[in-house]
Design a protein around this motif. Structure first.
Motif, PDB file in Angstrom:
ATOM      1  N   THR A   1       0.869  -1.120  -0.066  1.00  0.00           N
ATOM      2  CA  THR A   1       0.078   0.027  -0.295  1.00  0.00           C
ATOM      3  C   THR A   1       0.950   1.240  -0.133  1.00  0.00           C
ATOM      4  OG1 THR A   1       0.010   0.193   2.425  1.00  0.00           O
ATOM      5  CG2 THR A   1      -1.634  -1.395   1.268  1.00  0.00           C
ATOM      6  N   GLY A   2       2.144   1.175   0.467  1.00  0.00           N
ATOM      7  CA  GLY A   2       2.966   2.336   0.399  1.00  0.00           C
ATOM      8  C   GLY A   2       2.790   2.951   1.771  1.00  0.00           C
ATOM      9  N   ILE A   3       1.894   2.455   2.814  1.00  0.00           N
ATOM     10  CA  ILE A   3       1.575   3.227   4.103  1.00  0.00           C
ATOM     11  C   ILE A   3       2.202   2.552   5.132  1.00  0.00           C
ATOM     12  CG2 ILE A   3      -0.389   4.006   5.527  1.00  0.00           C
ATOM     13  CD1 ILE A   3      -2.300   3.516   3.123  1.00  0.00           C
ATOM     14  N   PRO A   4       3.232   2.953   5.742  1.00  0.00           N
ATOM     15  CA  PRO A   4       3.952   2.479   6.665  1.00  0.00           C
ATOM     16  C   PRO A   4       3.016   2.179   8.002  1.00  0.00           C
ATOM     17  CG  PRO A   4       5.142   4.244   6.081  1.00  0.00           C
ATOM     18  CD  PRO A   4       3.883   4.388   5.192  1.00  0.00           C
ATOM     19  N   GLY A   5       3.085   0.971   8.431  1.00  0.00           N
ATOM     20  CA  GLY A   5       2.434   0.492   9.557  1.00  0.00           C
ATOM     21  C   GLY A   5       1.234  -0.314   8.976  1.00  0.00           C
ATOM     22  N   VAL A   6       0.536  -0.104   7.915  1.00  0.00           N
ATOM     23  CA  VAL A   6      -0.502  -0.864   7.249  1.00  0.00           C
ATOM     24  C   VAL A   6       0.002  -2.002   6.384  1.00  0.00           C
ATOM     25  CG1 VAL A   6      -2.256  -0.827   5.515  1.00  0.00           C
ATOM     26  CG2 VAL A   6      -2.010   1.160   6.890  1.00  0.00           C
ATOM     27  N   ASP A   7       1.248  -1.775   5.712  1.00  0.00           N
ATOM     28  CA  ASP A   7       1.950  -2.983   5.135  1.00  0.00           C
ATOM     29  C   ASP A   7       2.357  -3.941   6.138  1.00  0.00           C
ATOM     30  OD1 ASP A   7       1.316  -2.383   2.529  1.00  0.00           O
ATOM     31  OD2 ASP A   7       3.063  -0.734   2.413  1.00  0.00           O
TER      32      ASP A   7
ATOM     33  N   HIS B   1       0.543   2.247  14.093  1.00  0.00           N
ATOM     34  CA  HIS B   1       0.884   0.779  14.383  1.00  0.00           C
ATOM     35  C   HIS B   1       2.414   0.750  14.848  1.00  0.00           C
ATOM     36  CE1 HIS B   1       1.325  -3.463  13.936  1.00  0.00           C
ATOM     37  NE2 HIS B   1       2.327  -3.428  13.152  1.00  0.00           N
ATOM     38  N   LEU B   2       2.519   0.170  15.869  1.00  0.00           N
ATOM     39  CA  LEU B   2       4.012  -0.105  16.382  1.00  0.00           C
ATOM     40  C   LEU B   2       4.429  -1.473  16.095  1.00  0.00           C
ATOM     41  CD1 LEU B   2       3.245   1.003  19.951  1.00  0.00           C
ATOM     42  CD2 LEU B   2       4.166   2.323  18.342  1.00  0.00           C
ATOM     43  N   SER B   3       5.699  -1.403  15.499  1.00  0.00           N
ATOM     44  CA  SER B   3       6.131  -2.708  15.048  1.00  0.00           C
ATOM     45  C   SER B   3       7.683  -3.039  15.588  1.00  0.00           C
ATOM     46  CB  SER B   3       6.426  -2.591  13.478  1.00  0.00           C
ATOM     47  OG  SER B   3       7.074  -3.589  12.960  1.00  0.00           O
ATOM     48  N   ALA B   4       7.783  -4.111  16.112  1.00  0.00           N
ATOM     49  CA  ALA B   4       9.028  -4.220  16.597  1.00  0.00           C
ATOM     50  C   ALA B   4      10.261  -4.280  15.743  1.00  0.00           C
ATOM     51  CB  ALA B   4       9.197  -5.747  17.396  1.00  0.00           C
ATOM     52  N   ASN B   5       9.835  -4.469  14.540  1.00  0.00           N
ATOM     53  CA  ASN B   5      10.748  -4.331  13.661  1.00  0.00           C
ATOM     54  C   ASN B   5      11.553  -3.170  13.128  1.00  0.00           C
ATOM     55  OD1 ASN B   5      10.302  -7.308  12.785  1.00  0.00           O
ATOM     56  ND2 ASN B   5       8.734  -6.733  11.473  1.00  0.00           N
ATOM     57  N   MET B   6      11.114  -1.999  13.693  1.00  0.00           N
ATOM     58  CA  MET B   6      11.288  -0.655  13.480  1.00  0.00           C
ATOM     59  C   MET B   6      12.544  -0.365  14.472  1.00  0.00           C
ATOM     60  SD  MET B   6       7.941   1.484  12.973  1.00  0.00           S
ATOM     61  CE  MET B   6       6.526   0.784  11.863  1.00  0.00           C
TER      62      MET B   6
END
Length: 533
Positions: free
Chosen positions: A7-13, A228-233
């Motif tokens: 989607t190009g939307i960080p968090g949504v992808d 959205h919080l991602s542990a990968n960041m």
């Protein structure tokens, strides 16, 4: 292997584990105003502008010109030529018949997709068309025809419908579409305590892992911005730098050099305890080192803060003029906490600061309450950590809370500095203590904070039984102690000095008595002369 379109939307992808499925139907549901159209437009725009995948937006409710204008209202850049819009509006006078089929629609789609090389397709509001088809059995047959067409053509297809909500025929269509879709995303908007909040939830995704919670998002100039919080960041800056100065030399000494690079520090204290002054000292010191700084203010206009700080020798205006310092002002209740969090992350991305300060973060709580804003604060702290900047947050405490933070940020902040008043007699003074500093063998002492025309300084307090002395009483006690110490160390010399002082006082008294006698003699002589005359 399942292919996906980002989607190009960080968090949504991240929550979609890469994006929407290719060659399988995706259902996007939500009430009016939830953000379905923007999600689809953003996905198409990203495909056409960044992935080389032409997109087609087919709307059954809105005119194509409106959709094209909506794209230009966001900061996405110029509309790519590979992005196409087409009307499929339904005539309101149209009456459903048993013979209606989707054959004509699919033939039209085949033609446009072949002509323009379409790889991404949005069918917006198709429930408006489907509910005009005769019986439920016929609708299911036509839906099956549509889903087979999608699977056979290897394109990313998003279908939007209104959310389920006790509407009879519409809900039957919703259930049929949901059952036949491989991926389903639900968008929701709700109002709680005058606060508008949006969330996105991946309700199903066949053959793929995905985020299972409802994640918050906002809509701003960038379109959909996921929280959205991602542990990968991970942080994009190395954190093995030297300690970062607090801007106050004595506090640097208490912290063995300053705040650890990349850490988050919390300043707490009641109104007037000079939290903003310490924030200004921190920012000023960073800019003097040539570092980029971001200062976000919630209670005061930037111009007023600059003026107030100048009175204690901290001039931020040259740093603003040079571009090193970016100052932003916001009203806590003007937007939802999610919007504030997204805006601050945007400012961080745009300015790329080495240091960040937010003063005071507790202003977000006043209109909404602690529980409502905590997810937004957590996202904000995560965004700061990812940036690698060294951050300073202030929070106002009340008398009943004493040393506890209004936001309980203290539980996850790396460092915590508390400010309070030392009141004794007729004087009020400020005191500072370092409650914690992770990884630093910091001083546990209380220090008195002194504001002068040349900035902030710290000095030791005078401990006494059950309390401490600050200000004038501290200075007086220290002088008395010094005098006593000198007397104890040099008793003879002290006694000699005392005798000399007594002799000087006696000589002074004798001189005054002599003057009085001379005046009396002069008066007596004058009186005798008068009597003889």
């Amino acid at each position: 292997m399942l292919r996906k379109a980002a989607t190009g939307i960080p968090g949504v992808d991240e929550m979609l584990d890469g994006g929407f499925p290719v060659g399988r139907p995706t259902l996007v549901t939500g009430d009016s105003g939830a953000g379905k159209t923007i999600l689809c437009l953003q996905t198409l725009f990203h495909g056409a502008s960044s992935c080389g995948e032409p997109g087609l937006y087919l709307s059954f409710e809105e005119r194509s010109a409106e959709m094209a204008r909506m794209v230009t209202s966001f900061d996405w850049g110029d509309t790519p030529e590979q992005l196409h819009f087409h009307d499929a509006l339904i005539d309101m006078d149209f009456e459903a018949t048993d013979g209606l089929e989707l054959t004509g629609l699919l033939a039209l789609l085949d033609h446009m997709c072949a002509r323009d090389g379409i790889r991404r397709l949005v069918l917006d509001g198709i429930d408006v068309l489907l509910h005009r088809i005769g019986s439920g059995e016929e609708r299911n047959a036509e839906l099956g025809r549509l889903q087979r067409w999608i699977r056979e053509n290897d394109r990313t297809v998003l279908i939007t419908v209104k959310a389920k909500g006790d509407r009879g025929l519409f809900d039957e269509i919703y259930e049929a579409l949901l059952f036949g879709s491989d991926c389903a995303v639900h968008l929701q908007r709700r109002q709680d305590h005058r606060m508008s909040q949006r969330s996105i939830w991946v309700t199903k995704y066949r053959g793929s892992k995905h985020g299972e919670n409802a994640y918050p998002f906002v809509i701003n100039k960038r379109g959909i911005v996921s929280l959205h919080l991602s542990a990968n960041m991970q942080p994009d800056k190395l954190l093995d730098r030297a300690p970062v100065s607090t801007g106050v030399q004595e506090m640097d000494d208490m912290l063995r050099g300053g705040f650890p690079a990349g850490s988050i520090t919390l300043y707490t204290g009641g109104p007037g305890t000079a939290k903003t002054t310490l924030v200004g000292s921190f920012i000023h010191a960073a800019c003097l080192r040539g570092e980029r700084a971001l200062l976000i203010l919630f209670d005061e206009f930037p111009e007023r803060v600059v003026g107030h700080l100048r009175s204690v020798g901290i001039d931020l205006q040259p740093h603003v003029d040079s571009g090193l310092l970016r100052m932003e002002y916001a009203i806590g209740g003007s937007l939802s906490p999610d919007h504030h969090g997204a805006s601050i992350r945007d400012w961080i991305i745009e300015h790329r600061p080495d240091v960040i300060a937010i003063d005071p973060l507790s202003s977000l709580m006043k209109p909404f309450g602690r529980a409502a804003i905590w997810p937004s604060v957590e996202f904000l702290l995560h965004a700061i950590r990812i940036s690698g900047a060294t951050a300073l947050l202030s929070s106002v405490t009340t008398g009943t809370e004493e040393e506890s933070s209004l936001l309980h940020v203290s539980t996850i902040a790396d460092n915590w500095v508390h400010l309070a008043y030392g009141i004794r007699g007729a004087e009020r003074n400020r005191v500072l203590t370092i409650v914690k500093a992770r990884g630093v063998a910091h001083s546990n002492d209380l220090r008195e904070m002194i504001l002068g025309s040349d900035g902030v300084s710290l000095t030791e307090v005078y401990p006494i039984d059950g309390g401490m002395l600050t200000g004038r009483t501290r200075v007086a006690r220290m002088r008395a102690d010094k005098a006593k110490h000198d007397q104890d160390a040099n008793p003879v010399r002290t006694d000699a000095a005392g005798l000399t002082l007594t002799r000087m006082r006696l000589l002074d008294d004798m001189a005054q008595l002599s003057d009085q006698l001379r005046r009396i003699d002069a008066d007596d002589h004058a009186e005798e002369q008068s009597m003889e005359d």
